[in-house]
Design an enzyme around this catalytic site. Sequence first.
Site, short mmCIF file in Angstrom:
data_model
loop_
_atom_site.label_atom_id
_atom_site.label_comp_id
_atom_site.label_asym_id
_atom_site.label_seq_id
_atom_site.Cartn_x
_atom_site.Cartn_y
_atom_site.Cartn_z
CG HIS A 72 21.87 -38.14 -9.01
ND1 HIS A 72 22.07 -39.37 -9.61
CD2 HIS A 72 21.74 -38.38 -7.68
CE1 HIS A 72 22.08 -40.31 -8.68
NE2 HIS A 72 21.86 -39.74 -7.50
CE1 TYR A 200 19.41 -42.18 -17.48
CE2 TYR A 200 17.60 -43.28 -18.59
CZ TYR A 200 18.06 -42.37 -17.66
OH TYR A 200 17.16 -41.64 -16.91
N PRO A 292 9.61 -44.21 -20.32
CG PRO A 292 9.62 -45.95 -18.78
CD PRO A 292 9.06 -45.53 -20.08
CE LYS A 296 12.86 -34.85 -19.48
NZ LYS A 296 13.38 -34.06 -18.36
CE1 TYR A 384 18.42 -37.27 -15.81
CE2 TYR A 384 17.68 -38.65 -17.63
CZ TYR A 384 17.99 -38.49 -16.28
OH TYR A 384 17.84 -39.55 -15.43
P1 FAS Z 1 -1.43 -41.47 -12.17
O1 FAS Z 1 -1.80 -42.58 -13.09
O2 FAS Z 1 -0.23 -41.60 -11.30
O3 FAS Z 1 -2.65 -41.16 -11.18
C1 FAS Z 1 -4.00 -41.20 -11.66
C2 FAS Z 1 -4.90 -41.54 -10.49
O4 FAS Z 1 -6.25 -41.49 -10.94
C3 FAS Z 1 -4.65 -42.96 -9.97
O5 FAS Z 1 -4.45 -42.94 -8.58
C4 FAS Z 1 -5.93 -43.72 -10.34
O6 FAS Z 1 -6.28 -44.68 -9.37
C5 FAS Z 1 -6.95 -42.60 -10.40
N1 FAS Z 1 -8.08 -42.88 -11.30
C6 FAS Z 1 -8.05 -43.48 -12.51
N2 FAS Z 1 -9.29 -43.54 -13.03
C7 FAS Z 1 -10.12 -42.96 -12.12
C8 FAS Z 1 -11.52 -42.72 -12.07
N3 FAS Z 1 -12.31 -43.08 -13.08
N4 FAS Z 1 -12.05 -42.12 -10.97
C9 FAS Z 1 -11.24 -41.72 -9.95
N5 FAS Z 1 -9.90 -41.92 -9.93
C10 FAS Z 1 -9.36 -42.54 -11.01
N6 FAS Z 1 7.52 -41.97 -15.06
C11 FAS Z 1 8.82 -41.65 -14.92
O7 FAS Z 1 9.15 -40.48 -15.02
N7 FAS Z 1 9.76 -42.62 -14.65
C12 FAS Z 1 9.41 -43.94 -14.50
O8 FAS Z 1 10.25 -44.79 -14.26
C13 FAS Z 1 8.06 -44.31 -14.62
N8 FAS Z 1 7.69 -45.62 -14.45
C14 FAS Z 1 6.37 -45.95 -14.60
C15 FAS Z 1 5.93 -47.28 -14.44
C16 FAS Z 1 4.58 -47.62 -14.61
C17 FAS Z 1 4.14 -49.06 -14.42
C18 FAS Z 1 3.64 -46.63 -14.95
C19 FAS Z 1 2.18 -46.96 -15.16
C20 FAS Z 1 4.05 -45.30 -15.10
C21 FAS Z 1 5.42 -44.96 -14.91
N9 FAS Z 1 5.86 -43.63 -15.04
C22 FAS Z 1 7.15 -43.29 -14.91
C23 FAS Z 1 4.94 -42.59 -15.35
C24 FAS Z 1 4.26 -42.19 -14.06
O9 FAS Z 1 5.22 -41.81 -13.13
C25 FAS Z 1 3.26 -41.11 -14.40
O10 FAS Z 1 3.81 -40.16 -15.28
C26 FAS Z 1 2.69 -40.42 -13.19
O11 FAS Z 1 2.17 -41.38 -12.32
C27 FAS Z 1 1.63 -39.45 -13.68
O12 FAS Z 1 0.91 -39.01 -12.60
P2 FAS Z 1 -0.68 -38.75 -12.76
O13 FAS Z 1 -0.90 -37.96 -13.99
O14 FAS Z 1 -1.12 -38.23 -11.44
O15 FAS Z 1 -1.33 -40.16 -13.08
C1 PHB Z 2 13.64 -44.89 -11.88
O1 PHB Z 2 14.50 -44.71 -10.98
O2 PHB Z 2 12.59 -45.55 -11.71
C2 PHB Z 2 13.89 -44.27 -13.22
C3 PHB Z 2 14.90 -43.35 -13.36
C4 PHB Z 2 15.13 -42.77 -14.61
C5 PHB Z 2 14.35 -43.15 -15.69
C6 PHB Z 2 13.31 -44.06 -15.54
C7 PHB Z 2 13.09 -44.64 -14.30
O3 PHB Z 2 14.58 -42.59 -16.91
#
Ligand code: FAS
Ligand code: PHB
Length: 389
Positions: A72, A200, A292, A296, A384
């Site tokens: 993009h 956005y 989000p 980032k 961004y």
């Molecule tokens: P994660 O949380 O992905 O992974 C951590 C892992 O550790 C999990 O699999 C968990 O099961 C495991 N774990 C936890 N405790 C443990 C323990 N005690 N023992 C062993 N394993 C354990 N980011 C964006 O950029 N855009 C978005 O739109 C966006 N939407 C999101 C929506 C939601 C609902 C959430 C929660 C996050 C969102 N994020 C978004 C942020 C997300 O993408 C995170 O930044 C990303 O998953 C980070 O990756 P990890 O640091 O690997 O953490």
């Molecule tokens: C998404 O596609 O889930 C998304 C994209 C951009 C954002 C947040 C979420 O800033």
Amino acid sequence: MQTDVAIIGGGPAGLLLSQLLMKAGIRTVVLERKPRDYVLSRIRAGVLEWGSVELLEEAGVGDRMHKEGQPHHGCYLTSDDRMIRIDFLEGCGKQVMVYGQTEVTRDLYEAQEALGATILHEVDDVALHDLQSEAPFVTFTREGAQHRLDCAYVAGCDGFHGISRPSIPAEVRQEFEKVYPFGWLGILSRTPPVHEELIYANHTRGFALASMRNPMLSRYYIQVPLNDRVEDWSDDAFWEELRRRLPTEVAETLVTGPSIEKSIAPLRSFVCEPMQWGRLFLCGDAAHIVPPTGAKGLNLAVSDVFYLSRALKAQYNGGDGTLLTSYGADALQRVWKAMRFSWSMTTMLHDFPGQSAFDRRVQRVELDTLANSAAARGILAENYTGLPY
Ligand code: FAS
Ligand code: PHB
């Protein structure tokens, strides 16, 4: 059991770190609490900075991303019917890749399998020991048995609710937090995206985001009050509200359909300092959380992995330990820039309950400035698409 680097958490941070270290001949064991299918069922991020794309390529997981992902070159910020395009190429000569976190995680799992990685799922009671010594170890239970994993380093990649961050003593940790007074209700639908680029939308009824995963899979969000529950929102109610918040010319072309995923995520900004303590190194959501709005979260997890994998590879190649000692500071200087950007996008685009007429007017002037200043759009584009590592 014995390994070089024990990695707690099999999300994007843990899997990418394991992949990069194993490719450099450094042994890892990944301990993941959930089953693999559960990890792969999570619908989260959708936008990759180009620095993330390049690190995933270095990890050997670039093929499907380039085949199925969509580069993009811009996105839109809108306010009522006004549409402001942020041209990434004009602004900073860079682009982003739209490719879902679910697919990144799937690619990493497959690549890890090909390398014969040790990823233990459904582990419980993970505990970290002797982190200040030169011989830390991890204990955990799995299939009813107690296990001990001896290692040289521990990477805490276990997300916001993991056990790694709390393993740093409270008196050592300094935590910075800002909780936003609203959440995002997200929907995934097998419908064509309403626009070819992300939108956005700032609106007096609340923020909305139109995103996508591929030409027949759309991802939409609307800002909702903190006390809303998913069951309060029928698909029809969601689509109607989304239409109201998008510019008229866009809303008229919206193709709706049944939600295949619907969830509400709270918004917070959070940073833990330090990101390391003895032989423990925090990575990703274990150390920081961003709203989000700036896309980032996942990209910061990748950013931390860049710094930590660089430091550990140097260490195992006869390095003097300088990069390991400076890991936290190196990662945090970039974390805080992304923290600021995510906060600024969130503050500019959302309707804050009870916000003053002054705050609302400043929001409008921020958007006016972007509409009228190529320099302002350039700074947004730089942040961004991802600042340099
Ligand atoms: P994660 O949380 O992905 O992974 C951590 C892992 O550790 C999990 O699999 C968990 O099961 C495991 N774990 C936890 N405790 C443990 C323990 N005690 N023992 C062993 N394993 C354990 N980011 C964006 O950029 N855009 C978005 O739109 C966006 N939407 C999101 C929506 C939601 C609902 C959430 C929660 C996050 C969102 N994020 C978004 C942020 C997300 O993408 C995170 O930044 C990303 O998953 C980070 O990756 P990890 O640091 O690997 O953490
Ligand atoms: C998404 O596609 O889930 C998304 C994209 C951009 C954002 C947040 C979420 O800033």
